[in-house]
Motif scaffolding. Structure first.
Motif, short mmCIF file in Angstrom:
data_model
loop_
_atom_site.label_atom_id
_atom_site.label_comp_id
_atom_site.label_asym_id
_atom_site.label_seq_id
_atom_site.Cartn_x
_atom_site.Cartn_y
_atom_site.Cartn_z
N LYS A 71 -55.52 -60.61 42.81
CA LYS A 71 -55.32 -59.31 42.00
C LYS A 71 -54.50 -59.63 40.63
CE LYS A 71 -54.83 -56.33 46.11
NZ LYS A 71 -53.99 -55.31 46.64
N ARG A 72 -53.90 -60.68 40.44
CA ARG A 72 -53.13 -60.88 39.24
C ARG A 72 -54.29 -61.08 37.99
NH1 ARG A 72 -48.87 -65.71 41.00
NH2 ARG A 72 -47.56 -64.28 42.25
N SER A 73 -55.57 -61.61 38.31
CA SER A 73 -56.49 -61.80 37.22
C SER A 73 -56.90 -60.49 36.99
CB SER A 73 -57.45 -63.02 37.38
OG SER A 73 -58.18 -62.54 38.76
N VAL A 74 -57.08 -59.66 38.01
CA VAL A 74 -57.86 -58.26 37.69
C VAL A 74 -56.64 -57.40 37.00
CG1 VAL A 74 -58.35 -56.10 38.99
CG2 VAL A 74 -59.15 -58.32 39.86
N LYS A 75 -55.53 -57.67 37.27
CA LYS A 75 -54.32 -56.84 36.65
C LYS A 75 -54.41 -57.02 35.24
CE LYS A 75 -49.56 -55.26 37.10
NZ LYS A 75 -48.34 -55.45 37.81
N LYS A 76 -54.55 -58.32 34.72
CA LYS A 76 -54.46 -58.91 33.42
C LYS A 76 -55.75 -58.28 32.86
CE LYS A 76 -52.19 -63.45 33.96
NZ LYS A 76 -52.17 -64.59 34.03
N GLU A 77 -56.85 -58.18 33.53
CA GLU A 77 -58.11 -57.72 32.78
C GLU A 77 -57.82 -56.06 32.51
OE1 GLU A 77 -61.53 -58.31 35.07
OE2 GLU A 77 -61.15 -60.50 34.97
N ARG A 78 -57.17 -55.53 33.47
CA ARG A 78 -56.85 -53.91 33.23
C ARG A 78 -55.88 -53.75 32.25
NH1 ARG A 78 -56.09 -51.85 39.39
NH2 ARG A 78 -58.42 -52.15 40.08
N THR A 79 -55.15 -54.57 32.14
CA THR A 79 -54.00 -54.49 31.07
C THR A 79 -54.55 -54.67 29.57
OG1 THR A 79 -52.09 -55.36 32.57
CG2 THR A 79 -51.85 -55.24 30.16
N LEU A 80 -55.45 -55.74 29.54
CA LEU A 80 -56.32 -55.73 28.51
C LEU A 80 -57.16 -54.62 27.99
CD1 LEU A 80 -56.79 -57.55 25.88
CD2 LEU A 80 -58.65 -58.83 27.48
N GLN A 81 -57.66 -53.97 28.96
CA GLN A 81 -58.67 -53.00 28.77
C GLN A 81 -57.94 -51.90 28.28
OE1 GLN A 81 -61.21 -52.23 32.17
NE2 GLN A 81 -62.20 -50.63 31.12
N PHE A 82 -56.51 -51.76 28.94
CA PHE A 82 -56.06 -50.45 28.45
C PHE A 82 -55.32 -50.49 27.34
CE2 PHE A 82 -51.73 -48.62 28.32
CZ PHE A 82 -52.10 -47.09 28.60
N THR A 83 -54.96 -51.82 26.80
CA THR A 83 -54.71 -51.97 25.41
C THR A 83 -55.60 -51.63 24.43
OG1 THR A 83 -52.89 -53.69 26.16
CG2 THR A 83 -53.67 -53.76 23.86
N LEU A 84 -56.94 -52.29 24.65
CA LEU A 84 -57.83 -52.15 23.75
C LEU A 84 -58.24 -50.50 23.62
CD1 LEU A 84 -60.09 -54.97 24.61
CD2 LEU A 84 -58.75 -54.59 22.59
N ASN A 85 -58.27 -49.77 24.75
CA ASN A 85 -58.51 -48.43 24.91
C ASN A 85 -57.64 -47.74 23.79
OD1 ASN A 85 -60.92 -48.43 26.50
ND2 ASN A 85 -59.81 -48.17 28.15
N VAL A 86 -56.24 -48.08 23.92
CA VAL A 86 -55.37 -47.31 23.54
C VAL A 86 -55.51 -47.52 21.87
CG1 VAL A 86 -52.68 -47.37 22.56
CG2 VAL A 86 -53.54 -47.18 25.01
N ILE A 87 -55.72 -48.72 21.48
CA ILE A 87 -55.91 -49.00 20.16
C ILE A 87 -57.24 -48.39 19.48
CG2 ILE A 87 -56.77 -51.10 18.68
CD1 ILE A 87 -55.00 -53.10 20.24
N GLY A 88 -58.30 -48.31 20.28
CA GLY A 88 -59.55 -47.45 19.99
C GLY A 88 -59.13 -45.99 19.76
N ILE A 89 -58.37 -45.47 20.52
CA ILE A 89 -57.94 -44.15 20.37
C ILE A 89 -57.47 -43.72 19.12
CG2 ILE A 89 -56.30 -42.16 21.55
CD1 ILE A 89 -57.33 -43.26 24.31
N PHE A 90 -56.30 -44.75 18.90
CA PHE A 90 -55.44 -44.78 17.69
C PHE A 90 -56.23 -44.88 16.35
CE2 PHE A 90 -51.45 -45.86 19.86
CZ PHE A 90 -51.01 -44.43 19.70
N MET A 91 -57.55 -45.88 16.43
CA MET A 91 -58.38 -45.85 15.29
C MET A 91 -59.34 -44.56 15.28
SD MET A 91 -59.52 -49.79 15.72
CE MET A 91 -60.67 -49.80 14.44
N PHE A 92 -59.65 -43.93 16.21
CA PHE A 92 -60.33 -42.77 16.65
C PHE A 92 -59.55 -41.59 15.62
CE2 PHE A 92 -62.18 -39.08 18.18
CZ PHE A 92 -63.63 -39.12 17.54
#
Length: 57
Positions: free
Chosen positions: A10-31
């Motif tokens: 679950k640790r590696s999955v949690k890191k992927e979710r954190t990275l995906q969440f971060t990229l989603n937030v950056i994309g929302i701010f860019m939009f």
């Protein structure tokens, strides 16, 4: 009979979710930034796909 439990992955999955969440937030701010720029800067695109300054905007 003994069971050998292994540590969960679950640790590696949690890191992927954190990275995906971060990229989603950056994309929302860019939009949101693109939308704000679209409403505040008086540039337009003509039918020939050329950018021109629109003082009547």
């Amino acid at each position: 009979m003994r069971v050998n439990f292994k540590e969960s992955t679950k640790r590696s999955v949690k890191k992927e979710r954190t990275l995906q969440f971060t990229l989603n937030v950056i994309g929302i701010f860019m939009f949101i930034g693109v939308l704000i720029r679209w409403w505040t800067v008086p540039f337009a695109v003509s039918n020939d796909l050329q950018i021109y300054y629109n003082p009547d905007f």
